[in-house]
Design a protein around this motif. Structure first.
Motif, mmCIF file in Angstrom:
data_model
loop_
_atom_site.group_PDB
_atom_site.id
_atom_site.type_symbol
_atom_site.label_atom_id
_atom_site.label_comp_id
_atom_site.label_asym_id
_atom_site.label_seq_id
_atom_site.Cartn_x
_atom_site.Cartn_y
_atom_site.Cartn_z
ATOM 1 N N TYR A 1 -8.407 2.489 19.606
ATOM 2 C CA TYR A 1 -7.519 3.004 19.191
ATOM 3 C C TYR A 1 -7.938 4.581 18.865
ATOM 4 C CZ TYR A 1 -5.843 -1.173 17.433
ATOM 5 O OH TYR A 1 -4.955 -2.632 17.551
ATOM 6 N N ASN A 2 -7.288 5.245 18.941
ATOM 7 C CA ASN A 2 -7.412 7.066 19.019
ATOM 8 C C ASN A 2 -7.408 6.900 17.488
ATOM 9 O OD1 ASN A 2 -7.267 9.665 19.136
ATOM 10 N ND2 ASN A 2 -7.046 9.940 21.382
ATOM 11 N N ILE A 3 -8.657 7.745 17.468
ATOM 12 C CA ILE A 3 -8.609 7.965 16.095
ATOM 13 C C ILE A 3 -7.196 8.904 15.421
ATOM 14 C CG2 ILE A 3 -9.937 10.673 15.744
ATOM 15 C CD1 ILE A 3 -10.825 7.541 13.868
ATOM 16 N N ARG A 4 -6.497 9.771 16.169
ATOM 17 C CA ARG A 4 -5.235 10.406 15.740
ATOM 18 C C ARG A 4 -4.520 9.392 15.705
ATOM 19 N NH1 ARG A 4 -8.279 12.863 18.926
ATOM 20 N NH2 ARG A 4 -9.284 15.238 18.880
ATOM 21 N N SER A 5 -3.723 8.549 15.216
ATOM 22 C CA SER A 5 -2.463 7.484 15.564
ATOM 23 C C SER A 5 -2.029 8.251 16.241
ATOM 24 C CB SER A 5 -2.550 6.735 14.061
ATOM 25 O OG SER A 5 -0.907 8.031 13.528
ATOM 26 N N ALA A 6 -1.088 9.664 16.494
ATOM 27 C CA ALA A 6 -0.408 9.714 17.127
ATOM 28 C C ALA A 6 -0.827 9.429 19.106
ATOM 29 C CB ALA A 6 0.487 11.452 16.665
ATOM 30 N N GLU A 7 -1.837 9.342 18.586
ATOM 31 C CA GLU A 7 -1.694 9.436 20.729
ATOM 32 C C GLU A 7 -2.739 7.797 20.927
ATOM 33 O OE1 GLU A 7 -5.627 11.916 21.271
ATOM 34 O OE2 GLU A 7 -4.800 13.974 20.331
ATOM 35 N N ASN A 8 -1.721 7.123 20.041
ATOM 36 C CA ASN A 8 -2.170 5.978 20.115
ATOM 37 C C ASN A 8 -1.381 5.463 21.219
ATOM 38 O OD1 ASN A 8 -4.592 4.920 19.337
ATOM 39 N ND2 ASN A 8 -3.713 5.108 17.478
ATOM 40 N N PRO A 9 -0.719 4.942 22.448
ATOM 41 C CA PRO A 9 0.170 4.429 23.126
ATOM 42 C C PRO A 9 1.567 2.946 22.578
ATOM 43 C CG PRO A 9 -1.338 3.358 24.743
ATOM 44 C CD PRO A 9 -1.780 3.923 23.391
ATOM 45 N N ARG A 10 2.262 2.775 22.331
ATOM 46 C CA ARG A 10 2.840 1.922 21.954
ATOM 47 C C ARG A 10 2.528 0.393 22.994
ATOM 48 N NH1 ARG A 10 6.554 2.500 17.591
ATOM 49 N NH2 ARG A 10 7.553 0.674 18.182
ATOM 50 N N VAL A 11 2.310 -0.494 22.358
ATOM 51 C CA VAL A 11 1.849 -1.871 22.936
ATOM 52 C C VAL A 11 3.007 -2.705 22.620
ATOM 53 C CG1 VAL A 11 -0.338 -3.495 23.048
ATOM 54 C CG2 VAL A 11 -0.578 -1.042 22.560
ATOM 55 N N THR A 12 2.611 -3.728 23.209
ATOM 56 C CA THR A 12 4.120 -4.910 23.750
ATOM 57 C C THR A 12 3.119 -6.221 22.842
ATOM 58 O OG1 THR A 12 4.345 -5.375 25.557
ATOM 59 C CG2 THR A 12 5.089 -4.020 25.330
ATOM 60 N N MET A 13 4.067 -6.938 22.229
ATOM 61 C CA MET A 13 3.115 -8.507 22.261
ATOM 62 C C MET A 13 2.624 -8.645 23.952
ATOM 63 S SD MET A 13 3.499 -8.488 19.229
ATOM 64 C CE MET A 13 2.489 -10.274 19.386
ATOM 65 N N LYS A 14 2.838 -8.762 25.401
ATOM 66 C CA LYS A 14 2.498 -9.388 25.359
ATOM 67 C C LYS A 14 1.563 -8.482 26.424
ATOM 68 C CE LYS A 14 4.474 -10.727 30.786
ATOM 69 N NZ LYS A 14 4.919 -10.329 31.921
ATOM 70 N N GLU A 15 1.492 -7.451 25.903
ATOM 71 C CA GLU A 15 -0.023 -6.785 26.337
ATOM 72 C C GLU A 15 -1.262 -6.971 24.991
ATOM 73 O OE1 GLU A 15 1.472 -2.656 28.038
ATOM 74 O OE2 GLU A 15 1.704 -2.598 26.416
ATOM 75 N N MET A 16 -0.842 -6.925 24.407
ATOM 76 C CA MET A 16 -1.903 -7.787 23.594
ATOM 77 C C MET A 16 -1.858 -9.119 23.345
ATOM 78 S SD MET A 16 0.136 -6.370 19.472
ATOM 79 C CE MET A 16 0.729 -4.978 19.528
ATOM 80 N N ALA A 17 -0.974 -9.919 23.655
ATOM 81 C CA ALA A 17 -1.624 -11.639 24.066
ATOM 82 C C ALA A 17 -2.608 -11.661 25.729
ATOM 83 C CB ALA A 17 -0.457 -12.221 24.846
#
Length: 182
Positions: free
Chosen positions: A63-79
């Motif tokens: 994760y980027n320390i700046r939360s606004a720079e974190n991409p959206r991640v799907t549950m499938k990508e998390m899995a």
């Protein structure tokens, strides 16, 4: 009681509530907006306690320390090991592929049904018997934008009728007061 008399009892309580040294610099709760289920509330302090106060295990690798720079991640990508799934993989921590309610909020879902009585679906009752994947996304999309289903359609196995068929669970035909507020 004078303010100086309060200080000693408060200092004695501090070890009972461990707070990582980083606590002064970071907020505990990071809220991640999820359209389908509602917000996920991530606790920095809880994770820091488990990880030995090592922020670098996640920042800036996952994760980027700046939360606004974190991409959206799907549950499938998390899995597949991205984002939360890097640790929540059933080896290091509980998996992202089940027990969704551990992160995602659940709530009672109310359905207005004129002339017969409203229905309140209890996630709590159903989660004591089933997993989230038993209903989502096969029977219902998370987020509440599901089409209305008639009692006749339920009797044919749609929506609640997929389980409430008289065999797996009490049937949708019959005791209306089992679901409807009458």
């Amino acid at each position: 009681m004078r303010p100086s008399r309060l200080i000693l009892p408060l200092l004695l309580l501090l070890p009972a509530f461990p707070v990582p040294p980083e606590a002064g610099r970071i907020p505990d709760i990071a809220t991640i907006e999820v359209d389908a289920t509602g917000p996920v509330h991530f606790s920095h302090y809880r994770h820091l306690e488990k990880l030995g106060n090592n922020c670098k295990q996640c920042h800036n690798q996952l994760y980027n320390i700046r939360s606004a720079e974190n991409p959206r991640v799907t549950m499938k990508e998390m899995a597949a090991g991205q984002s939360c799934g890097a640790c929540h993989n059933s080896r290091r921590a509980f998996t992202v592929t089940s027990n969704c309610y551990r992160c995602h909020p659940t709530r009672e879902v109310a359905f207005a049904v004129p002339d017969i009585g409203d229905v309140v679906f209890s996630h709590q009752v159903h989660l004591s018997m089933f997993g989230c994947g038993d209903c989502h996304p096969g029977l219902y999309r998370a987020g509440g934008d599901n089409p209305r289903v008639s009692m006749e359609q339920m009797e044919q196995g749609l929506s609640c009728g997929a389980c409430h068929d008289g065999a797996a669970a009490f049937g949708v035909a019959g005791d209306c007061a089992a679901c409807h507020a009458m």
